[in-house]
Design an enzyme around this catalytic site. Structure first.
Site, PDB file in Angstrom:
ATOM      1  N   GLY A  14       7.997   6.945   2.628  1.00 12.38           N
ATOM      2  CA  GLY A  14       7.718   6.369   1.612  1.00 12.38           C
ATOM      3  C   GLY A  14       7.233   7.142   0.438  1.00 12.38           C
ATOM      4  N   VAL A  62      12.906   3.662   8.168  1.00 13.96           N
ATOM      5  CA  VAL A  62      11.785   3.982   9.338  1.00 13.96           C
ATOM      6  C   VAL A  62      11.936   3.014  10.449  1.00 13.96           C
ATOM      7  CG1 VAL A  62       9.924   5.279   7.982  1.00 13.96           C
ATOM      8  CG2 VAL A  62       9.759   2.896   8.242  1.00 13.96           C
ATOM      9  N   TYR A 153       2.136  -9.180   7.032  1.00 14.31           N
ATOM     10  CA  TYR A 153       1.907  -8.011   6.656  1.00 14.31           C
ATOM     11  C   TYR A 153       0.811  -7.745   7.334  1.00 14.31           C
ATOM     12  CZ  TYR A 153       0.419  -4.449   3.128  1.00 14.31           C
ATOM     13  OH  TYR A 153       0.159  -3.549   2.358  1.00 14.31           O
ATOM     14  N   ALA A 154      -0.425  -8.531   7.261  1.00 17.79           N
ATOM     15  CA  ALA A 154      -1.767  -8.401   7.749  1.00 17.79           C
ATOM     16  C   ALA A 154      -1.512  -7.863   9.397  1.00 17.79           C
ATOM     17  CB  ALA A 154      -2.705  -9.591   7.998  1.00 17.79           C
ATOM     18  N   LYS A 157      -0.253  -4.484   9.811  1.00 15.93           N
ATOM     19  CA  LYS A 157      -1.444  -3.460   9.445  1.00 15.93           C
ATOM     20  C   LYS A 157      -2.572  -3.617  10.688  1.00 15.93           C
ATOM     21  CE  LYS A 157       0.463  -1.928   5.597  1.00 15.93           C
ATOM     22  NZ  LYS A 157       0.904  -0.468   5.845  1.00 15.93           N
ATOM     23  N   ILE A 186      -4.598  -1.139  -4.514  1.00 11.63           N
ATOM     24  CA  ILE A 186      -4.229   0.127  -5.365  1.00 11.63           C
ATOM     25  C   ILE A 186      -2.796  -0.262  -6.403  1.00 11.63           C
ATOM     26  CG2 ILE A 186      -3.459   2.522  -5.062  1.00 11.63           C
ATOM     27  CD1 ILE A 186      -5.976   1.825  -3.453  1.00 11.63           C
TER      28      ILE A 186
HETATM   29  P1  NDP Z   1       5.704   0.926  -2.861  1.00 12.91           P
HETATM   30  O1  NDP Z   1       6.173  -0.319  -2.704  1.00 12.91           O
HETATM   31  O2  NDP Z   1       4.990   1.425  -4.411  1.00 12.91           O
HETATM   32  O3  NDP Z   1       6.331   1.940  -2.247  1.00 12.91           O
HETATM   33  C1  NDP Z   1       6.828   1.874  -0.964  1.00 12.91           C
HETATM   34  C2  NDP Z   1       7.390   3.238  -0.382  1.00 12.91           C
HETATM   35  O4  NDP Z   1       7.703   3.115   0.887  1.00 12.91           O
HETATM   36  C3  NDP Z   1       8.617   3.664  -1.051  1.00 12.91           C
HETATM   37  O5  NDP Z   1       8.661   5.181  -1.165  1.00 12.91           O
HETATM   38  C4  NDP Z   1       9.953   3.176  -0.303  1.00 12.91           C
HETATM   39  O6  NDP Z   1      10.801   4.157  -0.548  1.00 12.91           O
HETATM   40  C5  NDP Z   1       9.240   3.362   0.901  1.00 12.91           C
HETATM   41  N1  NDP Z   1       9.769   2.269   2.052  1.00 12.91           N
HETATM   42  C6  NDP Z   1       9.638   1.032   1.993  1.00 12.91           C
HETATM   43  N2  NDP Z   1      10.203   0.515   3.139  1.00 12.91           N
HETATM   44  C7  NDP Z   1      10.838   1.582   3.913  1.00 12.91           C
HETATM   45  C8  NDP Z   1      11.718   1.730   5.006  1.00 12.91           C
HETATM   46  N3  NDP Z   1      11.952   0.564   5.648  1.00 12.91           N
HETATM   47  N4  NDP Z   1      11.974   2.976   5.289  1.00 12.91           N
HETATM   48  C9  NDP Z   1      11.494   3.935   4.723  1.00 12.91           C
HETATM   49  N5  NDP Z   1      10.898   3.998   3.607  1.00 12.91           N
HETATM   50  C10 NDP Z   1      10.386   2.836   3.044  1.00 12.91           C
HETATM   51  O7  NDP Z   1       4.287   0.632  -2.110  1.00 12.91           O
HETATM   52  P2  NDP Z   1       2.885   1.275  -2.290  1.00 12.91           P
HETATM   53  O8  NDP Z   1       2.862   2.567  -2.768  1.00 12.91           O
HETATM   54  O9  NDP Z   1       2.080   0.271  -2.826  1.00 12.91           O
HETATM   55  O10 NDP Z   1       2.477   1.291  -0.522  1.00 12.91           O
HETATM   56  C11 NDP Z   1       2.246   2.369   0.475  1.00 12.91           C
HETATM   57  C12 NDP Z   1       1.709   2.100   1.629  1.00 12.91           C
HETATM   58  O11 NDP Z   1       0.437   1.606   1.347  1.00 12.91           O
HETATM   59  C13 NDP Z   1       2.189   0.933   2.198  1.00 12.91           C
HETATM   60  O12 NDP Z   1       2.241   1.010   3.585  1.00 12.91           O
HETATM   61  C14 NDP Z   1       1.524  -0.462   2.066  1.00 12.91           C
HETATM   62  O13 NDP Z   1       1.570  -1.413   2.847  1.00 12.91           O
HETATM   63  C15 NDP Z   1       0.212   0.370   1.785  1.00 12.91           C
HETATM   64  N6  NDP Z   1      -0.983  -0.380   0.987  1.00 12.91           N
HETATM   65  C16 NDP Z   1      -0.714  -0.293  -0.501  1.00 12.91           C
HETATM   66  C17 NDP Z   1      -1.589  -1.240  -1.019  1.00 12.91           C
HETATM   67  C18 NDP Z   1      -1.609  -1.523  -2.516  1.00 12.91           C
HETATM   68  O14 NDP Z   1      -2.374  -2.026  -2.936  1.00 12.91           O
HETATM   69  N7  NDP Z   1      -0.428  -1.007  -3.160  1.00 12.91           N
HETATM   70  C19 NDP Z   1      -2.677  -1.605  -0.445  1.00 12.91           C
HETATM   71  C20 NDP Z   1      -3.136  -1.347   0.911  1.00 12.91           C
HETATM   72  C21 NDP Z   1      -1.785  -0.782   1.726  1.00 12.91           C
HETATM   73  P3  NDP Z   1      12.344   3.495  -0.966  1.00 12.91           P
HETATM   74  O15 NDP Z   1      12.343   2.188  -1.538  1.00 12.91           O
HETATM   75  O16 NDP Z   1      12.845   4.888  -1.807  1.00 12.91           O
HETATM   76  O17 NDP Z   1      12.917   3.405   0.225  1.00 12.91           O
END
Ligand code: NDP
Length: 245
Positions: A14, A62, A153-154, A157, A186
């Protein structure tokens, strides 16, 4: 001590945007080779190209074990064996429990929790052989506190925390350190949709008085990937600006 990851290879799921992209940039900046991973190969490749010649873009969902194995093999063929695995890929399908469908449940658990199982299973043998490795799982504060409208989601995690602690115990003797980061709120695409009012309410709960930035999480990953964290395993580090104290 300056963090120097030269010669190490990282695989960041991701990492095409948001927190994952900041993590990939931080690891690359510290000298590591970086596998940029998303579901779209062109996007992953273009992000990798923007980092530089020590990065390679590979694609996988994934949630799909065969795709993960292929992406790990493709990244290792270019960058060498993976030393640092960051399980950051994640998604949400929010709703109150009564309205959650089986598909909402499965989509979130499959990507957020089973996805980490897939990548760990695919990379840990190599780490075992080399008797060295770092696995960093990106959880969430709601995995510790729960949250209305995010039961799926919770749960995913919270599950990551159990996975982290179990794998930490299983592979500590091989010098593989496994930790979890639990970010608070974030600013990324994931949280963009939050209405202004809800944002303001959240802000009141954050002791440091600001929302988090992807770089706040990336700095913690860099620390956990480095020699500075050589005596830390099986832990959950909360990065939430003091939202939950
Ligand atoms: P974004 O939605 O901005 O980005 C998510 C990323 O994950 C993208 O790069 C997307 O890539 C990739 N992705 C999603 N599903 C899949 C999949 N099935 N297989 C491979 N890649 C995947 O999310 P954030 O940056 O906000 O979040 C990143 C992590 O941090 C997550 O695990 C989220 O749960 C966690 N998090 C975020 C918080 C927040 O406030 N933002 C708070 C707490 C935790 P693409 O679309 O190119 O496939």
């Amino acid at each position: 001590m300056i963090i120097d990851l030269a010669g190490k290879t990282a695989f960041v799921t991701g990492s095409t945007r948001g927190i994952g992209l900041a993590i990939a940039k931080a690891l690359y900046g510290a000298g590591a080779k970086v596998g940029v991973v998303g579901r779209d190969v062109e996007r992953a490749r273009s992000v990798a190209a923007s980092l530089g010649d020590r990065a390679a873009g590979v694609a996988c969902d994934v949630a799909k074990a065969d795709q993960v194995d292929a992406a790990v093999a493709a990244a290792e063929a270019v960058l060498g064996p993976i030393d640092i695995l960051v399980n950051n890929a994640g998604l949400t399908r929010d709703n109150i429990l009564l309205r959650l469908t089986d598909a909402d449940w499965d989509t979130v658990l499959d990507a957020n929790l089973k996805g980490a199982f897939h990548t760990i299973r695919s990379t840990i043998k190599g780490m075992m052989k080399r008797r060295s490795g770092r696995i960093i799982n990106i959880g969430s504060i709601v995995g510790l506190t729960g949250n209305k409208g995010q039961a799926n989601y919770a749960a995913s995690k919270a599950g990551l925390i159990g996975l982290t602690k179990s794998v930490a115990k299983e592979y500590a003797s091989r010098n593989i350190l496994v930790n979890c980061i639990a970010p608070g709120f974030i600013e990324t695409d994931m949280t963009d949709a939050l209405p202004t009012e809800a944002r303001a309410t959240l802000l009141e709960e954050i002791a440091l008085g600001r929302l988090g930035r992807p770089e706040d999480v990336a700095g913690t990953v860099l620390f956990l990937a480095s020699d500075l964290a050589a005596y830390i395993t099986g832990q959950v580090l909360v990065v939430d600006g003091g939202m939950v104290i």
